[in-house]
Every structure is written in structure tokens, then in C-alpha cells.
Scaffold this motif. Structure first.
Motif, PDB file in Angstrom:
ATOM      1  N   CYS A   1      13.670   0.189   2.708  1.00 32.53           N
ATOM      2  CA  CYS A   1      12.480   0.717   2.038  1.00 32.53           C
ATOM      3  C   CYS A   1      11.395   0.931   3.092  1.00 32.53           C
ATOM      4  N   GLY A   2      10.222   1.312   2.663  1.00 33.27           N
ATOM      5  CA  GLY A   2       9.115   1.508   3.594  1.00 33.27           C
ATOM      6  C   GLY A   2       7.972   2.244   2.939  1.00 33.27           C
ATOM      7  N   TYR A   3       6.975   2.589   3.755  1.00 29.90           N
ATOM      8  CA  TYR A   3       5.719   3.152   3.247  1.00 29.90           C
ATOM      9  C   TYR A   3       5.379   4.441   3.976  1.00 29.90           C
ATOM     10  N   THR A   4       6.444   5.138   4.469  1.00 32.45           N
ATOM     11  CA  THR A   4       6.212   6.333   5.279  1.00 32.45           C
ATOM     12  C   THR A   4       6.876   7.583   4.717  1.00 32.45           C
TER      13      THR A   4
ATOM     14  N   LYS B   1       8.829   2.982  19.140  1.00 31.48           N
ATOM     15  CA  LYS B   1       7.469   2.756  19.629  1.00 31.48           C
ATOM     16  C   LYS B   1       6.687   1.989  18.583  1.00 31.48           C
ATOM     17  N   LEU B   2       5.657   1.297  19.029  1.00 28.84           N
ATOM     18  CA  LEU B   2       4.796   0.566  18.102  1.00 28.84           C
ATOM     19  C   LEU B   2       3.836   1.516  17.407  1.00 28.84           C
ATOM     20  N   ALA B   3       3.527   1.229  16.160  1.00 26.76           N
ATOM     21  CA  ALA B   3       2.568   2.031  15.403  1.00 26.76           C
ATOM     22  C   ALA B   3       1.684   1.102  14.586  1.00 26.76           C
ATOM     23  N   GLY B   4       0.453   1.572  14.311  1.00 24.28           N
ATOM     24  CA  GLY B   4      -0.514   0.728  13.628  1.00 24.28           C
ATOM     25  C   GLY B   4      -0.978   1.282  12.297  1.00 24.28           C
ATOM     26  N   LEU B   5      -2.107   0.747  11.827  1.00 19.39           N
ATOM     27  CA  LEU B   5      -2.633   1.098  10.512  1.00 19.39           C
ATOM     28  C   LEU B   5      -2.957   2.581  10.376  1.00 19.39           C
ATOM     29  N   ALA B   6      -3.430   3.204  11.451  1.00 19.50           N
ATOM     30  CA  ALA B   6      -3.833   4.608  11.370  1.00 19.50           C
ATOM     31  C   ALA B   6      -2.643   5.488  11.019  1.00 19.50           C
ATOM     32  N   ALA B   7      -1.544   5.337  11.764  1.00 18.92           N
ATOM     33  CA  ALA B   7      -0.351   6.135  11.488  1.00 18.92           C
ATOM     34  C   ALA B   7       0.244   5.771  10.134  1.00 18.92           C
ATOM     35  N   ARG B   8       0.203   4.499   9.793  1.00 13.84           N
ATOM     36  CA  ARG B   8       0.761   4.070   8.509  1.00 13.84           C
ATOM     37  C   ARG B   8       0.041   4.759   7.355  1.00 13.84           C
ATOM     38  N   ASP B   9      -1.272   4.916   7.478  1.00 15.10           N
ATOM     39  CA  ASP B   9      -2.034   5.524   6.397  1.00 15.10           C
ATOM     40  C   ASP B   9      -1.763   7.020   6.271  1.00 15.10           C
ATOM     41  N   SER B  10      -1.724   7.735   7.383  1.00 11.21           N
ATOM     42  CA  SER B  10      -1.477   9.179   7.299  1.00 11.21           C
ATOM     43  C   SER B  10      -0.029   9.473   6.899  1.00 11.21           C
ATOM     44  N   LEU B  11       0.910   8.625   7.312  1.00  9.02           N
ATOM     45  CA  LEU B  11       2.301   8.795   6.917  1.00  9.02           C
ATOM     46  C   LEU B  11       2.478   8.604   5.412  1.00  9.02           C
ATOM     47  N   ARG B  12       1.850   7.558   4.871  1.00  5.99           N
ATOM     48  CA  ARG B  12       2.013   7.305   3.431  1.00  5.99           C
ATOM     49  C   ARG B  12       1.325   8.388   2.616  1.00  5.99           C
ATOM     50  N   LEU B  13       0.225   8.938   3.133  1.00  5.59           N
ATOM     51  CA  LEU B  13      -0.466   9.997   2.397  1.00  5.59           C
ATOM     52  C   LEU B  13       0.371  11.269   2.377  1.00  5.59           C
ATOM     53  N   GLU B  14       0.977  11.629   3.492  1.00  6.66           N
ATOM     54  CA  GLU B  14       1.893  12.780   3.510  1.00  6.66           C
ATOM     55  C   GLU B  14       3.050  12.585   2.528  1.00  6.66           C
TER      56      GLU B  14
ATOM     57  N   ALA C   1      -9.971   6.672   5.151  1.00 13.12           N
ATOM     58  CA  ALA C   1      -8.925   6.628   4.145  1.00 13.12           C
ATOM     59  C   ALA C   1      -8.590   5.197   3.757  1.00 13.12           C
ATOM     60  N   LEU C   2      -8.995   4.218   4.577  1.00 15.82           N
ATOM     61  CA  LEU C   2      -8.760   2.826   4.258  1.00 15.82           C
ATOM     62  C   LEU C   2      -9.997   2.255   3.587  1.00 15.82           C
ATOM     63  N   PRO C   3      -9.825   1.369   2.576  1.00 18.02           N
ATOM     64  CA  PRO C   3     -10.974   0.857   1.836  1.00 18.02           C
ATOM     65  C   PRO C   3     -11.982   0.173   2.750  1.00 18.02           C
ATOM     66  N   PRO C   4     -13.255   0.537   2.689  1.00 20.19           N
ATOM     67  CA  PRO C   4     -14.258  -0.068   3.551  1.00 20.19           C
ATOM     68  C   PRO C   4     -14.307  -1.579   3.424  1.00 20.19           C
TER      69      PRO C   4
ATOM     70  N   GLY D   1       2.822  11.051  -0.259  1.00 21.02           N
ATOM     71  CA  GLY D   1       2.309  10.977  -1.613  1.00 21.02           C
ATOM     72  C   GLY D   1       2.272   9.578  -2.188  1.00 21.02           C
ATOM     73  N   LEU D   2       2.230   8.553  -1.320  1.00 21.53           N
ATOM     74  CA  LEU D   2       2.248   7.168  -1.765  1.00 21.53           C
ATOM     75  C   LEU D   2       0.832   6.622  -1.906  1.00 21.53           C
ATOM     76  N   CYS D   3       0.633   5.819  -2.937  1.00 19.49           N
ATOM     77  CA  CYS D   3      -0.710   5.313  -3.255  1.00 19.49           C
ATOM     78  C   CYS D   3      -1.117   4.152  -2.355  1.00 19.49           C
ATOM     79  N   LEU D   4      -2.420   4.085  -2.086  1.00 15.50           N
ATOM     80  CA  LEU D   4      -3.026   2.934  -1.437  1.00 15.50           C
ATOM     81  C   LEU D   4      -3.838   2.200  -2.489  1.00 15.50           C
ATOM     82  N   TYR D   5      -3.449   0.942  -2.774  1.00 12.10           N
ATOM     83  CA  TYR D   5      -4.169   0.211  -3.810  1.00 12.10           C
ATOM     84  C   TYR D   5      -5.623  -0.008  -3.392  1.00 12.10           C
ATOM     85  N   GLY D   6      -6.514   0.187  -4.352  1.00  9.70           N
ATOM     86  CA  GLY D   6      -7.941   0.083  -4.074  1.00  9.70           C
ATOM     87  C   GLY D   6      -8.580   1.428  -3.835  1.00  9.70           C
ATOM     88  N   ASN D   7      -7.778   2.405  -3.413  1.00  4.76           N
ATOM     89  CA  ASN D   7      -8.241   3.779  -3.252  1.00  4.76           C
ATOM     90  C   ASN D   7      -7.713   4.666  -4.374  1.00  4.76           C
TER      91      ASN D   7
END
Length: 403
Positions: A223-226, A254-267, A17-20, A269-275
Motif C-alpha cells: 500500500c502507500g500514499y503516492t 532515494k530518500l523523500a520527505g513531506l513535500a514530495a509525499r504531499d504532491s504525490l498524494r494530491l496527484e 498544502a499541509l495544515p498550518p 487524488g488522495l485526501c489529507l485529513y484536516g484539509n
């Protein structure tokens, strides 16, 4: 791309889900990657580091991706987003500069109010998405994407020079602050214990400068991305580790990283630039028409207005939609087909939803297929499976607004 999947698949989350081009595992070239002020902190807390947009960042920690994702939805998580470009636009012509580059109505922002906006080109394409805040300190605070760092900075610097050559009063400063995002339903409760300001008076998309856990000069933005309530804290780099350490002492955090950030933003409905949006996508096609300021639409005075404004009343050939399906998860680049088996579009982001226990995705389809409830096919691993166009956000958002 194969190396990315092979390295992180065992983490329980595939970074498709993250740009290669932006995300890859660390290698012998890691010394050329930029590091946030929390780099050693991440390693000490079990962060599994990957390269993302030229930075070394944690994809996750000791908890599984799913556990981290659900903890954010139920409690709160701390994300290091210091890779984002933070800039300060100052001078009496700062609004004129920003409105020459973005689609939003910056002049109407109240003191310490912010808005999501878009850099656009003359063809109507989206150069990047960004948050612009009109601070009460007499400058605009701008946060944009790390993957567009050089492009965004050059765009703003060129416009600054152009206006300065016209005798305008405007300037730009790149901030070297760290940026921490505390996200989740208990985020405000956790943060309130460390600040004197009443966070109940800080609604979604507003900000204030305050002392946080003894660190002065922090800008706290609601604000945020989740999709959850939460804040982003721009903190002087020297105080970042102290602030993160203090927040982690609360068992809610708890600490969270890119993986959770991506699935949270997708749930959410938030866009990922480049995708999901890029220079070949207009705001109308990307279902982001709401970012276009009413005054700006009427004046047609932003880059690409001659292309974008007519699309508001006319028809566009495609639109960004949400998709849900059972079976194998949809991934970026998966073909979308109509029920007759003809390819009509492409998935831009997709993953299993930890909250819904279904597969969710975004993609682009012709307008006639964009109505929620429309049944389509998605090709996953060379097999066709049923998918349904769904309203976004997939999971209801919980932004804090004053009642």
C-alpha cells in the motif's frame, strides 16, 4: 503560517498544502517534538527538518522537491512515516470493536487483507481515515494519522473499556515500531532482493510478516500514499536504521520527505485529513462512498449511518472534486467561483503538479458544479483565473493487483 512559508519557500515547495496547525519550522521548542528512530539518519543525509503533527520530520533532502517527486514516479523513494499511529486490536471481539467505530466491513476481510476505512461520528462526520488489516496472527493491525493520534487512541481505548465492561474479549496495544514506505514502480523489485517471500503473491492492500534485510518481525503491506506500487514496512524500531541504510544502497532508491509525499498524494487524488476531509465532512460529500461496506449500509450499524446512508440515494449539498488550471497555483482556502463570479466553494489542497506541469487542486463545490469538464473560476492572489473540474486521480495509479 507566514513563518512556514518563509522558511521552506527556498526549498522549492510551499507547505501551504499541509495544515498550518500541523506543520511549522523547527524552533527553540524543537526539544518537545517527538523523534522517529530515523531522526539522526535524516540529519546525516541532509534532511531539512520541520515540525509536523508534533514530530520532527524531513520536508526534503538534498534533491529538489520536483526531482524527488519525479524520482518516485519513475524509480522509487523511501519515506519515513513512523509518526503514524500503529495499533494492534486483539481478542475474539476485535471485529465487533472495530465495526462499532468505522464504516467498513471488517468481518469480510480475508486473512492478511486490509482496507481503507473511516472513523465517523454520529453526525456523519469523518473523525479520521485509517487502514485496517485482518492479520493471520489473530489481531487487527491499524494505521491512522499522526495528527489524530490522541483523538484516535482515546476513541479506541474508550470503546475497549466499554466492551470489556460488558464482558467482551478485546484489547489494544500501541506498537512502537518504525514505519517505512518504499514507493515507486521499482519498489517491489528492490525489496524482493531482501526477502524470501515472493512479492508477486502480495497484491495491493495485503500484508505478510517477513524478514527484511535480516531484520525479523517486519510486517510488509502492499500500500502507500503516492498512487504508485509500493509497500509500507512496519519494522522493530531497533532495526529501522539498518533497514533504511540497506535500501539506500540500491541506486534505484532515494530518500523523500513531506513535500514530495504531499504532491504525490494530491496527484493521486488522495485526501489529507484536516484539509480535504474532517469532522464536518461526510464520506458521501468527500467522494468516499466506496469505503462504506455493503453489509454495513444495509444494517445501518456504524456511527452516523442515519445521516450518511440517506445521502447515498439523495442529494448532498456539496462534493469533493478535482480542479486543474494554468497560471498561478491554487492553494488551500482559495475561493472557487462560478462563471458569474459568485463564490460557491473553497480549495482544500492545491499545488503545481510536477508530473503534469499543470496546477492541480481539490475542493468542495455544490453538486450541480461537480461534473467533470465544468468550467469555474478560482481566485488566486486576488485575481480570478479559469479552472476546470477534473476527474481524479490526476495521474493514473499503478497499484499492483493479481491478474
Amino acid at each position: 503560517m507566514q513563518r512556514v512559508v518563509s522558511v521552506v519557500a527556498h526549498l522549492g515547495f510551499r507547505l501551504q498544502a499541509l495544515p498550518p496547525a500541523l506543520c511549522r519550522p523547527l524552533s527553540c521548542a524543537q526539544d518537545v517534538l517527538r523523534r522517529t528512530p530515523l531522526y539522526d539518519f535524516h540529519l546525516a543525509h541532509g534532511g531539512k527538518m520541520v515540525a509536523f503533527a508534533g514530530w520532527s520530520l524531513p520536508v526534503q533532502y538534498r534533491d529538489s522537491h520536483t526531482d524527488s517527486h519525479l524520482h518516485t514516479r519513475q524509480h522509487c523513494s523511501l519515506f519515513d512515516v513512523s509518526h503514524m499511529l500503529q495499533t494492534k486490536i486483539f481478542g475474539s471481539d476485535r471485529v465487533k470493536l472495530m465495526e462499532s467505530l468505522v464504516v467498513g466491513d471488517i468481518a469480510e476481510l480475508r486473512p492478511n487483507q486490509g482496507t481503507l476505512s473511516l472513523f465517523t461520528n454520529e453526525a456523519g462526520g469523518i473523525l479520521d481515515d485509517l487502514i485496517v488489516t485482518n492479520t493471520s496472527e489473530g489481531h487487527l493491525y491499524v494505521v491512522s494519522n499522526a495528527g489524530c493520534w490522541e483523538k484516535d487512541l482515546a476513541l479506541m481505548q474508550d470503546k475497549v473499556r466499554e466492551l470489556q465492561n460488558q464482558g467482551r474479549d478485546v484489547g489494544l496495544e500501541v506498537l512502537d515500531n518504525a514505519l517505512l514506505a518504499l514507493q515507486g514502480p521499482t519498489a517491489a523489485q528492490v525489496l524482493q532482493a531482501s526477502v524470501a517471500d515472493d512479492l508477486k503473491k502480495l497484491p495491493f492492500m495485503t500484508s505478510a510478516v517477513m524478514e527484511v534485510f535480516g531484520v525479523s518481525g517486519c510486517r510488509v503491506t502492499r500500500c502507500g500514499y503516492t498512487g504508485e506500487d509500493g509497500v509500507e514496512i512496519s519494522v522493530p524500531a531497533a532495526g529501522a536504521v539498518h533497514l533504511a541504510t540497506a535500501l539506500l544502497k540500491n541506486p534505484e532508491v532515494k530518500l523523500a520527505g513531506l513535500a514530495a509525499r504531499d504532491s504525490l498524494r494530491l496527484e493521486a487524488g488522495l485526501c489529507l485529513y484536516g484539509n480535504d476531509i474532517d469532522e464536518h465532512t461526510t464520506p458521501v460529500e468527500g467522494s468516499l462512498s466506496w469505503t462504506l461496506g455493503k453489509r454495513r449500509r444495509a444494517a445501518m450499524d456504524f456511527p452516523g449511518a442515519k445521516v450518511i446512508v440517506p445521502q447515498l440515494k439523495g442529494k448532498v449539498q456539496r462534493r469533493r472534486v478535482g480542479l486543474m488550471c494554468e497560471g498561478a497555483p491554487m492553494r488551500a482556502h482559495s475561493p472557487i467561483l462560478n462563471m458569474e463570479g459568485t463564490k460557491i466553494g473553497t480549495v482544500t489542497s492545491g499545488c503545481p503538479s510536477p508530473s503534469l506541469k499543470k496546477n492541480v487542486a481539490m475542493g468542495y463545490v455544490p453538486c450541480e458544479y461537480s461534473r467533470p469538464g465544468t468550467m469555474l473560476l478560482v481566485e488566486v492572489r486576488r485575481k480570478q483565473q479559469m479552472a476546470v473540474v477534473s476527474k481524479m486521480p490526476f495521474v493514473p495509479t499503478n497499484y499492483y493487483t493479481l491478474k
